[in-house]
Motif scaffolding. Sequence first.
Motif, PDB file in Angstrom:
ATOM      1  N   ARG A  43     -28.248  22.485  50.995  1.00 27.85           N
ATOM      2  CA  ARG A  43     -29.288  21.499  51.278  1.00 27.85           C
ATOM      3  C   ARG A  43     -28.722  20.371  52.141  1.00 27.85           C
ATOM      4  O   ARG A  43     -27.525  20.056  52.051  1.00 27.85           O
ATOM      5  CB  ARG A  43     -29.866  20.929  49.985  1.00 27.85           C
ATOM      6  CG  ARG A  43     -30.567  21.956  49.130  1.00 27.85           C
ATOM      7  CD  ARG A  43     -31.915  22.344  49.771  1.00 27.85           C
ATOM      8  NE  ARG A  43     -31.973  23.799  49.998  1.00 27.85           N
ATOM      9  CZ  ARG A  43     -32.356  24.706  49.108  1.00 27.85           C
ATOM     10  NH1 ARG A  43     -32.756  24.343  47.907  1.00 27.85           N
ATOM     11  NH2 ARG A  43     -32.352  25.984  49.394  1.00 27.85           N
ATOM     12  N   THR A  44     -29.581  19.774  52.945  1.00 28.17           N
ATOM     13  CA  THR A  44     -29.117  18.785  53.925  1.00 28.17           C
ATOM     14  C   THR A  44     -28.235  17.677  53.333  1.00 28.17           C
ATOM     15  O   THR A  44     -27.164  17.387  53.885  1.00 28.17           O
ATOM     16  CB  THR A  44     -30.317  18.157  54.662  1.00 28.17           C
ATOM     17  OG1 THR A  44     -31.151  19.204  55.167  1.00 28.17           O
ATOM     18  CG2 THR A  44     -29.843  17.285  55.812  1.00 28.17           C
ATOM     19  N   PRO A  45     -28.636  17.027  52.242  1.00 25.60           N
ATOM     20  CA  PRO A  45     -27.819  15.896  51.769  1.00 25.60           C
ATOM     21  C   PRO A  45     -26.410  16.294  51.358  1.00 25.60           C
ATOM     22  O   PRO A  45     -25.511  15.453  51.338  1.00 25.60           O
ATOM     23  CB  PRO A  45     -28.609  15.368  50.566  1.00 25.60           C
ATOM     24  CG  PRO A  45     -29.996  15.842  50.774  1.00 25.60           C
ATOM     25  CD  PRO A  45     -29.860  17.186  51.453  1.00 25.60           C
ATOM     26  N   SER A  46     -26.202  17.551  51.017  1.00 23.97           N
ATOM     27  CA  SER A  46     -24.870  18.002  50.615  1.00 23.97           C
ATOM     28  C   SER A  46     -23.855  17.843  51.726  1.00 23.97           C
ATOM     29  O   SER A  46     -22.650  17.731  51.482  1.00 23.97           O
ATOM     30  CB  SER A  46     -24.905  19.463  50.176  1.00 23.97           C
ATOM     31  OG  SER A  46     -25.791  19.628  49.094  1.00 23.97           O
ATOM     32  N   LEU A  47     -24.339  17.827  52.973  1.00 22.42           N
ATOM     33  CA  LEU A  47     -23.427  17.666  54.109  1.00 22.42           C
ATOM     34  C   LEU A  47     -22.649  16.366  53.988  1.00 22.42           C
ATOM     35  O   LEU A  47     -21.509  16.264  54.442  1.00 22.42           O
ATOM     36  CB  LEU A  47     -24.218  17.683  55.425  1.00 22.42           C
ATOM     37  CG  LEU A  47     -24.929  18.983  55.795  1.00 22.42           C
ATOM     38  CD1 LEU A  47     -25.730  18.800  57.084  1.00 22.42           C
ATOM     39  CD2 LEU A  47     -23.935  20.121  55.946  1.00 22.42           C
TER      40      LEU A  47
END
Lengths: 200, 200
Positions: A43-47
């Motif tokens: 998921r995007t925020p994990s980046l």
Amino acid sequence: MTGAGTRDTVTSHAVLDTALTLFAERGYHGTALSQIAEALEVRTPSLYNHMRSKQELLQTIVADTVRGVLDDFHAATEGRIEPVDRLYHAVLVYARRHATHRREAIVVNRDTSSLEEPFRSQMQALRREHEHALRAIISDGVAAGRFAVDSPALASFAIREMCVSIARWYQDDGPIGPEQVAREYTEFALDIVGLGRIGS
Amino acid sequence: MTGAGTRDTVTSHAVLDTALTLFAERGYHGTALSQIAEALEVRTPSLYNHMRSKQELLQTIVADTVRGVLDDFHAATEGRIEPVDRLYHAVLVYARRHATHRREAIVVNRDTSSLEEPFRSQMQALRREHEHALRAIISDGVAAGRFAVDSPALASFAIREMCVSIARWYQDDGPIGPEQVAREYTEFALDIVGLGRIGS
DNA sequence: CTCGCTCCCTAGCGAGCGTTAGTCAGTGGG
DNA sequence: CCCACTGACTAACGCTCGCTAGGGAGCGAG
């Protein structure tokens, strides 16, 4: 300690590498973090566990690449005195790099303008360093009667950009290897500075 | 009838021209319609009186430019038979165009990937047409014993991209005119195909 | 003068962007 | 066995994007 463990997880290097691929494909502004995340199956925020911002990704890519070009150049030319010899090896490593580091070259040449100041100006200064160094070799060669060009600036632009463009058409799975391309293009460079007309 | 009148207003051409400037500067995805509007001293929605969409602006720019390149090529080479003659004039107009149409060249080369399908594929096909035509001249020249290159494909890539890059460094207010640049680069192209080594 | 057309305006929509906060499962070290 | 930590998740933020709707002022033609 700094355990990635056996759990399915992602490294900073993987994020940078995926960003590099997508930036090269669609450009910095044309790439969304959600696309990078999707490619990594995350998921995007994990980046944000592996980077500080999208801009930082671009800065890292550009800084590493520009530094690499300059290091290549110095390693290839140091100890060499003859202009022909210096130009030969400077172009050889420059051309080869653009076959072996295609994505980096594409991003640096297309998206340097998307860097935030003052970082952008710093990188452009480093790029000019390489440009001036190559031009100086040509100027020296002309002064020494080894090269024949009307304008060292024009010749150096032509040679540099000709090499850069390798990144745009070269295919890893094609019939011709990086070393072979580099040699051919180095021949072209020597032709441009008039070696063929003077004779070696 | 179709009166712009004396009122302060904006033409479709002005919108396209401003878009061209900004796309060349910051890229298609890096340019917002609000920035184009601001440059024209107009509110963003007013742009829609002069265009259908942002994408259409890009399509118009690319289509016009690609068409122009092909027209240039045919006008320059038709009636000429000698490979040296054909290559000379083909490169001359191609190089000149990249000094006189810098913005167009930058946008086409950077942002063609932002075109929506199927338009993108159509434009790439047209670009390949020019690429193949130039390569054919070189191949013919090699077959006729006028040129000496190991790989016509590599030589044509090098020549084309060398010319394209003129758009990236050329300055209108600089000391050197488009005609002069074009002539120098044409010399480089002839060097690359080995004319200097063979003798004309 | 008045009609009709051109073209700019303000207001606002829905979507997507980069980014932050807070939660919780799994892992390795003691 | 437990505890601290890494790194994934969901939820949601403020913002900007491209684009549309609808109203109104200035202009040329009759």
